[in-house]
Design an enzyme around this catalytic site. Structure first.
Site, mmCIF file in Angstrom:
data_model
loop_
_atom_site.group_PDB
_atom_site.id
_atom_site.type_symbol
_atom_site.label_atom_id
_atom_site.label_comp_id
_atom_site.label_asym_id
_atom_site.label_seq_id
_atom_site.Cartn_x
_atom_site.Cartn_y
_atom_site.Cartn_z
ATOM 1 N N HIS A 259 -12.313 9.544 6.834
ATOM 2 C CA HIS A 259 -12.026 8.116 6.901
ATOM 3 C C HIS A 259 -11.467 7.680 8.246
ATOM 4 O O HIS A 259 -11.843 6.649 8.780
ATOM 5 C CB HIS A 259 -11.018 7.796 5.795
ATOM 6 N N ARG B 149 -1.558 9.096 8.934
ATOM 7 C CA ARG B 149 -1.525 7.669 9.288
ATOM 8 C C ARG B 149 -1.056 6.848 8.098
ATOM 9 O O ARG B 149 -1.576 6.989 6.992
ATOM 10 C CB ARG B 149 -2.925 7.219 9.691
ATOM 11 N N ARG C 48 -1.822 9.848 1.184
ATOM 12 C CA ARG C 48 -3.273 10.010 1.016
ATOM 13 C C ARG C 48 -3.707 11.474 1.009
ATOM 14 O O ARG C 48 -4.611 11.850 0.266
ATOM 15 C CB ARG C 48 -4.004 9.321 2.174
ATOM 16 N N HIS D 222 -9.893 9.810 3.070
ATOM 17 C CA HIS D 222 -9.457 8.812 2.096
ATOM 18 C C HIS D 222 -9.738 9.367 0.712
ATOM 19 O O HIS D 222 -10.827 9.883 0.461
ATOM 20 C CB HIS D 222 -10.203 7.483 2.288
ATOM 21 N N GLU E 99 0.842 -1.192 0.000
ATOM 22 C CA GLU E 99 0.000 0.000 0.000
ATOM 23 C C GLU E 99 0.881 1.247 0.000
ATOM 24 O O GLU E 99 2.095 1.161 0.222
ATOM 25 C CB GLU E 99 -0.944 -0.002 1.212
HETATM 26 C C1 LIG Z 1 -14.071 1.464 5.069
HETATM 27 C C2 LIG Z 1 -12.878 1.410 5.988
HETATM 28 C C3 LIG Z 1 -11.762 0.663 5.624
HETATM 29 C C4 LIG Z 1 -10.650 0.609 6.455
HETATM 30 N N1 LIG Z 1 -9.594 -0.186 6.109
HETATM 31 C C5 LIG Z 1 -8.566 -0.307 6.977
HETATM 32 C C6 LIG Z 1 -7.510 -1.227 6.710
HETATM 33 O O1 LIG Z 1 -7.519 -1.923 5.713
HETATM 34 N N2 LIG Z 1 -6.491 -1.310 7.613
HETATM 35 C C7 LIG Z 1 -6.456 -0.555 8.748
HETATM 36 O O2 LIG Z 1 -5.505 -0.676 9.540
HETATM 37 N N3 LIG Z 1 -7.455 0.299 9.021
HETATM 38 C C8 LIG Z 1 -8.509 0.429 8.181
HETATM 39 N N4 LIG Z 1 -9.516 1.283 8.486
HETATM 40 C C9 LIG Z 1 -9.510 1.952 9.798
HETATM 41 C C10 LIG Z 1 -9.822 0.905 10.861
HETATM 42 O O3 LIG Z 1 -10.832 0.055 10.393
HETATM 43 C C11 LIG Z 1 -10.282 1.554 12.154
HETATM 44 O O4 LIG Z 1 -9.426 2.580 12.538
HETATM 45 C C12 LIG Z 1 -10.315 0.505 13.271
HETATM 46 O O5 LIG Z 1 -11.101 -0.578 12.866
HETATM 47 C C13 LIG Z 1 -10.846 1.119 14.535
HETATM 48 O O6 LIG Z 1 -11.153 0.086 15.432
HETATM 49 P P1 LIG Z 1 -11.863 0.463 16.790
HETATM 50 O O7 LIG Z 1 -12.136 -0.813 17.477
HETATM 51 O O8 LIG Z 1 -11.105 1.504 17.477
HETATM 52 O O9 LIG Z 1 -13.239 1.184 16.331
HETATM 53 P P2 LIG Z 1 -14.460 0.579 15.540
HETATM 54 O O10 LIG Z 1 -14.095 -0.634 14.820
HETATM 55 O O11 LIG Z 1 -15.076 1.685 14.763
HETATM 56 O O12 LIG Z 1 -15.457 0.158 16.718
HETATM 57 C C14 LIG Z 1 -16.080 1.124 17.536
HETATM 58 C C15 LIG Z 1 -17.204 0.445 18.298
HETATM 59 O O13 LIG Z 1 -17.750 1.334 19.266
HETATM 60 C C16 LIG Z 1 -19.174 1.323 19.161
HETATM 61 N N5 LIG Z 1 -19.658 2.578 19.718
HETATM 62 C C17 LIG Z 1 -19.492 3.836 19.244
HETATM 63 N N6 LIG Z 1 -20.080 4.717 20.085
HETATM 64 C C18 LIG Z 1 -20.609 3.992 21.089
HETATM 65 C C19 LIG Z 1 -21.364 4.321 22.249
HETATM 66 N N7 LIG Z 1 -21.689 5.576 22.553
HETATM 67 N N8 LIG Z 1 -21.763 3.329 23.064
HETATM 68 C C20 LIG Z 1 -21.474 2.038 22.782
HETATM 69 N N9 LIG Z 1 -20.778 1.654 21.691
HETATM 70 C C21 LIG Z 1 -20.348 2.636 20.868
HETATM 71 C C22 LIG Z 1 -19.405 1.109 17.671
HETATM 72 O O14 LIG Z 1 -20.714 0.719 17.380
HETATM 73 C C23 LIG Z 1 -18.366 0.022 17.419
HETATM 74 O O15 LIG Z 1 -18.827 -1.225 17.886
HETATM 75 C C24 LIG Z 1 -10.638 1.350 7.660
HETATM 76 C C25 LIG Z 1 -11.746 2.111 8.024
HETATM 77 C C26 LIG Z 1 -12.869 2.135 7.202
HETATM 78 C C27 LIG Z 1 -14.050 2.952 7.617
#
Ligand SMILES: Cc1cc2nc3c(=O)[nH]c(=O)nc-3n(C[C@H](O)[C@H](O)[C@H](O)COP(=O)(O)OP(=O)(O)OC[C@H]3O[C@@H](n4cnc5c(N)ncnc54)[C@H](O)[C@@H]3O)c2cc1C
Length: 527
Positions: A341, A376, A282, A236, A120
């Site tokens: 993003h 990032r 990006r 993004h 990437e």
């Molecule tokens: C389309 C897309 C593609 C991506 N591709 C990549 C990739 O290939 N590689 C990479 O490293 N990163 C990628 N990213 C970024 C990466 O996916 C995220 O930064 C990472 O998954 C974040 O994980 P997290 O557990 O912190 O948050 P999330 O996975 O967003 O989880 C947050 C959780 O908190 C919950 N939540 C939110 N507010 C509340 C609340 N008030 N009360 C209770 N629950 C709540 C949500 O419902 C969810 O369950 C991508 C992001 C997107 C959007």
């Protein structure tokens, strides 16, 4: 009394809010401490983790090393990555990815059984692990969810939103939840972890799920917890322009394999902009596409040069998103637009996810560990969520003294009304997109702040998701106004160059604004 309407109360060893990669890893690794895992929708759903396509960056190739991974991470971070956390994460990556494989994540492998490694933008080596082609997030969530459901120490509370933190004698002692049925539930614990993900859906164009409203950041800010780097929002460059919400992502891996960006005259405009062409950082690509959009010119991703028999199995998500939009990547040009993003900023933590207030930890996208600096590196965020999630669990286990908070329900910091304010979301999304987006200026930011203030006044004081959205929007705009330079993902049209005086992080803590240098947590208060 504010807590009069709380109709349920529970007490536990640890509360984890959010069920993306960060929340589920933390909950699993907290074993045997009893955990309540709270999530806004179904477990693993409503998360960016589920949508992740490209993969997880990890230095496991024969020509690679954690040192090279660190160099690439810091080079993209433009002087603001904290080298200690960068080292911790890149060095622990191979072992933690093995843990994922052990709990059942099936990463793609080549014929000889080695990980199949993707490339990437801004990575000097092939080091992106992926699963089922571009369904990496889906596979991670599947395996983690299954492990969480089998873990007797975890109780899952689905379809409940954390609404406010509880603070007692300077310590976070729990969370107030807004239940799916409209009631309120108070959770009491010595150890609260916010893993609520990003903020993308406060912008009009975003790849994030609608649940990504920055609730954790707004709650933490109200409780006097320090936030950092709020101005750094990564856009993004290539979301598929369509009516779908969130906008489908056309993964960077497509450009990594050789897909081209062309304007509506078929010109590869990146040739005039950056030596790395389509694989420029990006932020550079996002601005180039944004600029063309201002002249009413449409930009397209051309996948025809990389089309082959393997394309559908390597990029199944791209195939299905294109099909919904009525497009065929084997022959059609795919219209693209930049989209909010990833949020680099968030709850300021140390490398174990500890926040500035005892009793509260944060990890994943909700946290600002300072690994990413001002930009990032692709595929570093799932890695950060995985590793810091595990470190949060370790740090809680090292310090856990058991629950000793008494049995009385506790008060929310904010009035509990739970009203819904129609139309506010769209208004904030428009303000953020137009004035606090890919390009910013003093004028646009001041106007945005004034408009957000007006909306805030219209809301009044009760807790609501709209209140969180406005709070987060104001904090991003406030930090963006303070940073009078351009750096990484933050681009000011009135200060287009980086300025060494801003080799520091902007912190917000209640009414206090300050800065910290990487590698330190002592805040210098700004007048
Ligand atoms: C389309 C897309 C593609 C991506 N591709 C990549 C990739 O290939 N590689 C990479 O490293 N990163 C990628 N990213 C970024 C990466 O996916 C995220 O930064 C990472 O998954 C974040 O994980 P997290 O557990 O912190 O948050 P999330 O996975 O967003 O989880 C947050 C959780 O908190 C919950 N939540 C939110 N507010 C509340 C609340 N008030 N009360 C209770 N629950 C709540 C949500 O419902 C969810 O369950 C991508 C992001 C997107 C959007």
């Amino acid at each position: 009394m504010k807590n009069e309407i709380i109709d349920e109360f529970k007490e536990t060893g640890a509360v984890v809010v959010g069920s993306g990669v960060a929340g589920m890893v933390t909950a699993l690794k907290l074993s045997p401490i009893p955990v309540l895992l709270v999530t806004k929708s179904g477990i693993g759903e409503g998360s960016s983790s589920y949508l992740a396509q490209g993969g997880v960056a990890v230095a496991v190739g024969a020509d690679d090393s954690p040192e090279l991974h660190s160099v690439d991470t810091e080079s993209v971070g433009k002087g603001l990555s904290d080298d200690r956390i960068v080292r911790i994460i890149t060095e622990s990556a191979p072992e933690e990815v093995k843990w994922l494989a052990d709990i059942g994540v099936r990463f793609d492998r080549d014929e000889s059984g080695h990980y199949s490694l993707g490339k990437e933008g801004a990575h000097s080596r092939r080091r992106i692990l992926h699963a089922h082609g571009d369904r990496t997030g889906c596979e991670l969530v599947r395996a983690l969810r299954s492990a969480v459901r089998k873990s007797p120490h975890i109780k899952i509370i689905e379809n409940n939103s954390a609404a406010d933190l509880v603070k007692t004698d300077g310590r976070i002692t729990g969370v107030i939840l807004r239940k799916g049925d409209g009631g309120w539930l108070s959770l009491k614990s010595d150890n609260t972890v916010l893993a609520t993900g990003g903020i993308g859906s406060i912008y009009r164009q975003s790849t994030n799920p609608v649940e990504s409203t920055g609730d954790g950041l707004a709650m933490a800010f109200r409780a006097g917890v320090r936030l950092a780097d709020m101005e750094f929002v990564q856009f993004h460059p290539t979301a598929l322009l369509s009516d779908q919400k969130p906008l489908p992502l056309l993964t960077e891996a497509l450009r990594g394999e050789g897909a081209l960006l062309v304007d509506d005259k078929g010109r590869r405009f990146m040739k005039d902009i950056h030596a790395l062409l389509e694989l420029a950082p990006r932020d550079v690509v996002a601005r180039a596409i944004w600029d063309r959009g201002q002249d009413n010119s449409q930009v397209f991703l051309d996948c025809t040069p990389i089309w082959n028999a393997e394309f559908p199995s390597r990029f199944p998500t791209v195939m299905s998103n294109c099909s919904v939009a009525g497009l065929d990547p084997s022959r059609d040009l795919l219209p693209v637009v930049p989209a909010a993003h990833y949020h680099i900023g968030g709850i300021f933590t140390d490398s174990d996810g500890r926040s500035s207030v005892p009793g509260l930890w944060a990890c994943g996208e909700a946290a600002a560990t300072l690994i990413h600096g001002a930009n990032r590196l692709a595929s570093n965020s799932l890695l950060e969520a995985l590793i810091v999630g595990g470190r949060v669990a370790g740090s809680i286990k090292d310090t856990c003294e058991g629950t000793s908070l008494g049995t009385e329900p506790q008060e929310s910091l904010t009035a509990l009304t739970g009203e819904v304010f129609p139309g506010i979301r769209e208004k904030v999304a428009g303000i953020m997109w137009e004035k606090v987006g890919v390009l910013r200026s003093e004028e646009s930011l001041r106007t945005a702040l004034a408009e957000l203030d007006e909306l805030n006044e219209a809301l009044g004081e009760g807790l609501s998701e709209e209140m969180n959205i406005i709070t987060v929007g104001r904090l991003i705009a406030r930090s963006a106004l303070i940073r009078r330079e351009s750096r990484g993902v933050h681009y000011r049209t009135d200060y287009t160059e980086s300025d060494p005086m801003w080799d520091k992080h902007i912190c917000l803590e209640g009414d206090v604004t300050g800065t910290v240098r990487s590698g330190s947590d002592s805040m210098e208060v700004m007048k």
